[in-house]
Design a protein around this motif. Structure first.
Motif, PDB file in Angstrom:
ATOM      1  N   MET A 109      -2.885  -4.018 -24.184  1.00  0.00           N
ATOM      2  CA  MET A 109      -3.411  -4.777 -23.053  1.00  0.00           C
ATOM      3  C   MET A 109      -2.342  -5.667 -22.438  1.00  0.00           C
ATOM      4  SD  MET A 109      -7.186  -6.080 -24.239  1.00  0.00           S
ATOM      5  CE  MET A 109      -8.483  -4.922 -24.681  1.00  0.00           C
ATOM      6  N   SER A 110      -2.348  -5.737 -21.110  1.00  0.00           N
ATOM      7  CA  SER A 110      -1.524  -6.705 -20.381  1.00  0.00           C
ATOM      8  C   SER A 110      -2.438  -7.572 -19.539  1.00  0.00           C
ATOM      9  CB  SER A 110      -0.518  -5.996 -19.467  1.00  0.00           C
ATOM     10  OG  SER A 110       0.504  -5.394 -20.211  1.00  0.00           O
ATOM     11  N   MET A 111      -1.968  -8.774 -19.205  1.00  0.00           N
ATOM     12  CA  MET A 111      -2.826  -9.709 -18.474  1.00  0.00           C
ATOM     13  C   MET A 111      -2.099 -10.244 -17.246  1.00  0.00           C
ATOM     14  SD  MET A 111      -5.246 -12.554 -20.241  1.00  0.00           S
ATOM     15  CE  MET A 111      -6.742 -13.101 -19.411  1.00  0.00           C
ATOM     16  N   VAL A 112      -2.820 -10.333 -16.138  1.00  0.00           N
ATOM     17  CA  VAL A 112      -2.323 -10.947 -14.910  1.00  0.00           C
ATOM     18  C   VAL A 112      -3.145 -12.200 -14.656  1.00  0.00           C
ATOM     19  CG1 VAL A 112      -1.849 -10.634 -12.452  1.00  0.00           C
ATOM     20  CG2 VAL A 112      -1.756  -8.661 -14.000  1.00  0.00           C
ATOM     21  N   PHE A 113      -2.456 -13.330 -14.535  1.00  0.00           N
ATOM     22  CA  PHE A 113      -3.139 -14.620 -14.457  1.00  0.00           C
ATOM     23  C   PHE A 113      -3.328 -15.082 -13.011  1.00  0.00           C
ATOM     24  CE2 PHE A 113      -0.851 -14.412 -18.472  1.00  0.00           C
ATOM     25  CZ  PHE A 113      -1.820 -14.770 -19.388  1.00  0.00           C
ATOM     26  N   GLN A 114      -4.255 -16.013 -12.841  1.00  0.00           N
ATOM     27  CA  GLN A 114      -4.542 -16.560 -11.517  1.00  0.00           C
ATOM     28  C   GLN A 114      -3.346 -17.322 -10.964  1.00  0.00           C
ATOM     29  OE1 GLN A 114      -7.910 -19.182 -11.443  1.00  0.00           O
ATOM     30  NE2 GLN A 114      -7.638 -19.764  -9.329  1.00  0.00           N
ATOM     31  N   GLN A 171       5.018 -13.873  -5.729  1.00  0.00           N
ATOM     32  CA  GLN A 171       4.937 -14.252  -7.138  1.00  0.00           C
ATOM     33  C   GLN A 171       3.865 -13.444  -7.868  1.00  0.00           C
ATOM     34  OE1 GLN A 171       5.021 -18.521  -8.125  1.00  0.00           O
ATOM     35  NE2 GLN A 171       5.740 -18.927  -6.046  1.00  0.00           N
ATOM     36  N   GLN A 172       2.745 -13.211  -7.188  1.00  0.00           N
ATOM     37  CA  GLN A 172       1.695 -12.432  -7.846  1.00  0.00           C
ATOM     38  C   GLN A 172       2.120 -10.982  -8.011  1.00  0.00           C
ATOM     39  OE1 GLN A 172      -0.337 -12.467 -10.098  1.00  0.00           O
ATOM     40  NE2 GLN A 172      -2.088 -13.519  -9.189  1.00  0.00           N
ATOM     41  N   ARG A 173       2.927 -10.478  -7.105  1.00  0.00           N
ATOM     42  CA  ARG A 173       3.458  -9.120  -7.256  1.00  0.00           C
ATOM     43  C   ARG A 173       4.372  -9.036  -8.481  1.00  0.00           C
ATOM     44  NH1 ARG A 173       2.813  -6.044  -2.329  1.00  0.00           N
ATOM     45  NH2 ARG A 173       1.970  -7.394  -0.710  1.00  0.00           N
ATOM     46  N   VAL A 174       5.132 -10.094  -8.712  1.00  0.00           N
ATOM     47  CA  VAL A 174       5.981 -10.142  -9.907  1.00  0.00           C
ATOM     48  C   VAL A 174       5.102 -10.112 -11.163  1.00  0.00           C
ATOM     49  CG1 VAL A 174       7.678 -11.487 -11.215  1.00  0.00           C
ATOM     50  CG2 VAL A 174       7.826 -11.387  -8.719  1.00  0.00           C
ATOM     51  N   GLY A 175       4.021 -10.900 -11.137  1.00  0.00           N
ATOM     52  CA  GLY A 175       3.105 -10.917 -12.274  1.00  0.00           C
ATOM     53  C   GLY A 175       2.485  -9.557 -12.520  1.00  0.00           C
ATOM     54  N   LEU A 176       2.149  -8.860 -11.443  1.00  0.00           N
ATOM     55  CA  LEU A 176       1.561  -7.528 -11.555  1.00  0.00           C
ATOM     56  C   LEU A 176       2.591  -6.535 -12.107  1.00  0.00           C
ATOM     57  CD1 LEU A 176      -0.876  -5.695 -11.045  1.00  0.00           C
ATOM     58  CD2 LEU A 176      -0.091  -5.417  -8.688  1.00  0.00           C
ATOM     59  N   ALA A 177       3.818  -6.613 -11.609  1.00  0.00           N
ATOM     60  CA  ALA A 177       4.883  -5.735 -12.101  1.00  0.00           C
ATOM     61  C   ALA A 177       5.145  -5.987 -13.586  1.00  0.00           C
ATOM     62  CB  ALA A 177       6.163  -5.956 -11.291  1.00  0.00           C
ATOM     63  N   ARG A 178       5.127  -7.243 -13.993  1.00  0.00           N
ATOM     64  CA  ARG A 178       5.349  -7.581 -15.405  1.00  0.00           C
ATOM     65  C   ARG A 178       4.261  -6.959 -16.285  1.00  0.00           C
ATOM     66  NH1 ARG A 178       5.231 -13.804 -16.777  1.00  0.00           N
ATOM     67  NH2 ARG A 178       3.094 -13.453 -16.048  1.00  0.00           N
ATOM     68  N   ALA A 184       0.971  -0.754 -20.834  1.00  0.00           N
ATOM     69  CA  ALA A 184      -0.307  -0.980 -21.503  1.00  0.00           C
ATOM     70  C   ALA A 184      -1.401  -0.203 -20.781  1.00  0.00           C
ATOM     71  CB  ALA A 184      -0.640  -2.467 -21.525  1.00  0.00           C
ATOM     72  N   GLU A 185      -2.310   0.352 -21.559  1.00  0.00           N
ATOM     73  CA  GLU A 185      -3.365   1.180 -20.974  1.00  0.00           C
ATOM     74  C   GLU A 185      -4.407   0.340 -20.244  1.00  0.00           C
ATOM     75  OE1 GLU A 185      -6.568   4.604 -22.458  1.00  0.00           O
ATOM     76  OE2 GLU A 185      -5.243   3.617 -23.885  1.00  0.00           O
ATOM     77  N   ILE A 186      -4.602  -0.899 -20.723  1.00  0.00           N
ATOM     78  CA  ILE A 186      -5.661  -1.771 -20.194  1.00  0.00           C
ATOM     79  C   ILE A 186      -5.027  -2.971 -19.515  1.00  0.00           C
ATOM     80  CG2 ILE A 186      -7.685  -3.158 -20.792  1.00  0.00           C
ATOM     81  CD1 ILE A 186      -7.888  -1.316 -23.332  1.00  0.00           C
ATOM     82  N   LEU A 187      -5.480  -3.256 -18.310  1.00  0.00           N
ATOM     83  CA  LEU A 187      -4.964  -4.374 -17.530  1.00  0.00           C
ATOM     84  C   LEU A 187      -6.086  -5.395 -17.340  1.00  0.00           C
ATOM     85  CD1 LEU A 187      -2.247  -4.987 -16.120  1.00  0.00           C
ATOM     86  CD2 LEU A 187      -3.208  -4.044 -14.023  1.00  0.00           C
ATOM     87  N   LEU A 188      -5.859  -6.617 -17.812  1.00  0.00           N
ATOM     88  CA  LEU A 188      -6.826  -7.700 -17.647  1.00  0.00           C
ATOM     89  C   LEU A 188      -6.368  -8.586 -16.504  1.00  0.00           C
ATOM     90  CD1 LEU A 188      -7.250  -8.734 -21.421  1.00  0.00           C
ATOM     91  CD2 LEU A 188      -8.533  -7.012 -20.139  1.00  0.00           C
TER      92      LEU A 188
END
Length: 414
Positions: A109-114, A171-178, A184-188
């Motif tokens: 799992m990977s996570m993208v934060f607000q 910045q959010q695009r960077v977070g998404l790329a990270r 990871a199969e699952i994106l939170l």
């Protein structure tokens, strides 16, 4: 039937010093406010049951305090439940050891934060490569991979910039790329776009949809915005005070709200913009396969309507009427069906928004043919079906269930 990728059953979360001591009161239906006043414990989640399929965007939505962020943090055990089970590919994540849990978080799992969660002292490319560094990948390989993902999200050339030099959307695009770079199969994604300006937010939604078409990740997306949920979600769950009040496809949520709470959410939504042709189209009622006028007339006599869709091995050809066939037969009934025999009827696609096809639907004398990219006739869009989606929900409730032609499958919490 395919097994769900993630399965949550009987999930409860109570915050407080002794949550186990009050769990029976929660199960017995004691209100959240009474429990807080009597015991100092707060109910975060109550009897959550859901299944998430591989490759879908599963949206969890609700107002502030509904429990949506609490729920998403259970999937990677940033929060442990008071009671219940969470299975990921059949593995009970509650039984993972500390080392197994670390590996699970790094690779599954990977996570993208607000608020983006970027490291200000690291360059953009190093921020993207951070998860790969944690995984133990060599510097050369991780920088190369991070650079590829930056290009994928439209940030080629920004590798050596720092977060403070970027806009919020960048910045959010960077977070998404990270998050994507770890494979990871699952994106939170917890309110991932809510801090962005409306225009940038819309652009990020477009990019997520575009990426998902290529990557087919399993995405669990948290939002309080119904328009965003309807646009992104394959399925939607709505929470209220820690309870699941409705889950279903976007059109089920929009057209058949489970209660007044959900109804309040959907009442101001532009249905014509949110719903697609596929939502309300019907199978084509009448079709003929003739290649000549004579054959077409024979087939037309068997149907009760004065027009039909002509479909051959080559796919959809057009709309023909009895009147036009009879007129053409006066000249030569053996002649092939040519373009001039067909009515001028717009062809539409199943994925089009109702808003896009509304003018054609209202102005055409015939139900519009729904045709796919390969020229196959998928269905027809009737004017009456389009009109029904604008019917007020309260008016729809007055109709008995027996009067409904199709009943949606909507899971509702008990």
């Amino acid at each position: 039937m395919t097994e769900p990728l993630i399965e949550v059953s009987g999930l409860y979360k109570v915050f407080g010093p002794k949550p186990a001591s009050v769990i029976d009161r929660v199960k017995n239906g004691e209100s959240k406010d009474k429990l807080l006043n009597d015991t100092g414990h707060t109910v975060g989640l109550k009897d959550i049951n859901l299944k998430i399929n591989k490759g879908e965007i599963f949206v969890i939505m609700g107002l502030s305090g509904s429990g949506k962020s609490t729920l998403i943090r259970h999937f990677n055990r940033l929060i442990d439940p008071t009671l219940g089970k969470i299975l990921v590919e059949g593995i009970d994540v509650m039984k993972l050891s500390v080392n197994e849990l670390v590996t699970f978080r790094r690779h599954k799992m990977s996570m993208v934060f607000q608020r983006f969660g970027l490291l200000p002292h690291r360059s953009v490319v190093d921020n993207v490569a951070y998860g790969l560094e944690i995984q133990g990948m060599s510097k050369t390989d991780r920088i190369a991979k991070a650079t590829e993902w930056l290009e994928t999200v439209g940030l080629k050339g920004y590798e050596n910039q720092y977060p403070a030099q970027l806009s919020g959307g960048q910045q959010q695009r960077v977070g998404l790329a990270r998050a994507l770079s770890t494979d990871a199969e699952i994106l939170l994604m917890d309110e991932a776009f809510s801090a962005l300006d409306p225009l940038i937010r819309s652009e990020m939604q477009d990019q997520l949809i575009s990426l998902q078409e290529k990557l087919h990740k399993t995405i669990i997306f948290i939002t309080h915005d119904l328009d965003e949920a309807l646009r992104l979600g394959d399925r939607i769950v709505i929470l209220k005070d820690g309870e699941l009040v409705q889950q279903g496809s976007p059109d089920q949520i929009l057209l058949h709200p489970a209660d007044e709470y959900v109804e309040a959410f959907v009442k101001d939504v532009n249905r014509a913009r949110a719903l697609t042709v596929e939502t309300v189209m019907q199978p084509p009622a009448y079709r003929i396969t003739a290649k000549t006028i004579e054959e077409a007339l024979v087939e037309m006599k068997r149907i009760k309507q004065d027009y039909a869709y002509n479909v051959t091995e080559e796919g959809y050809q057009g709309v023909v009427t009895k009147e036009s066939l009879l007129n053409a037969a006066k000249t030569d009934a053996s002649q092939s069906l040519e373009d001039d025999i067909y009515e001028e009827v717009p062809v539409i696609s199943a994925g089009s928004a109702i808003e896009e096809v509304l003018p054609d639907t209202m102005s055409c004398d015939y139900s519009l043919p729904v045709v796919d990219e390969d020229g196959n006739l998928q269905g027809e869009l009737e004017r009456s079906a389009v009109a029904e989606i604008f019917t007020d929900t309260n008016e729809a409730k007055t109709a008995s269930k027996e009067d409904l032609t199709v009943q949606p499958v909507v899971d509702k919490a008990s």
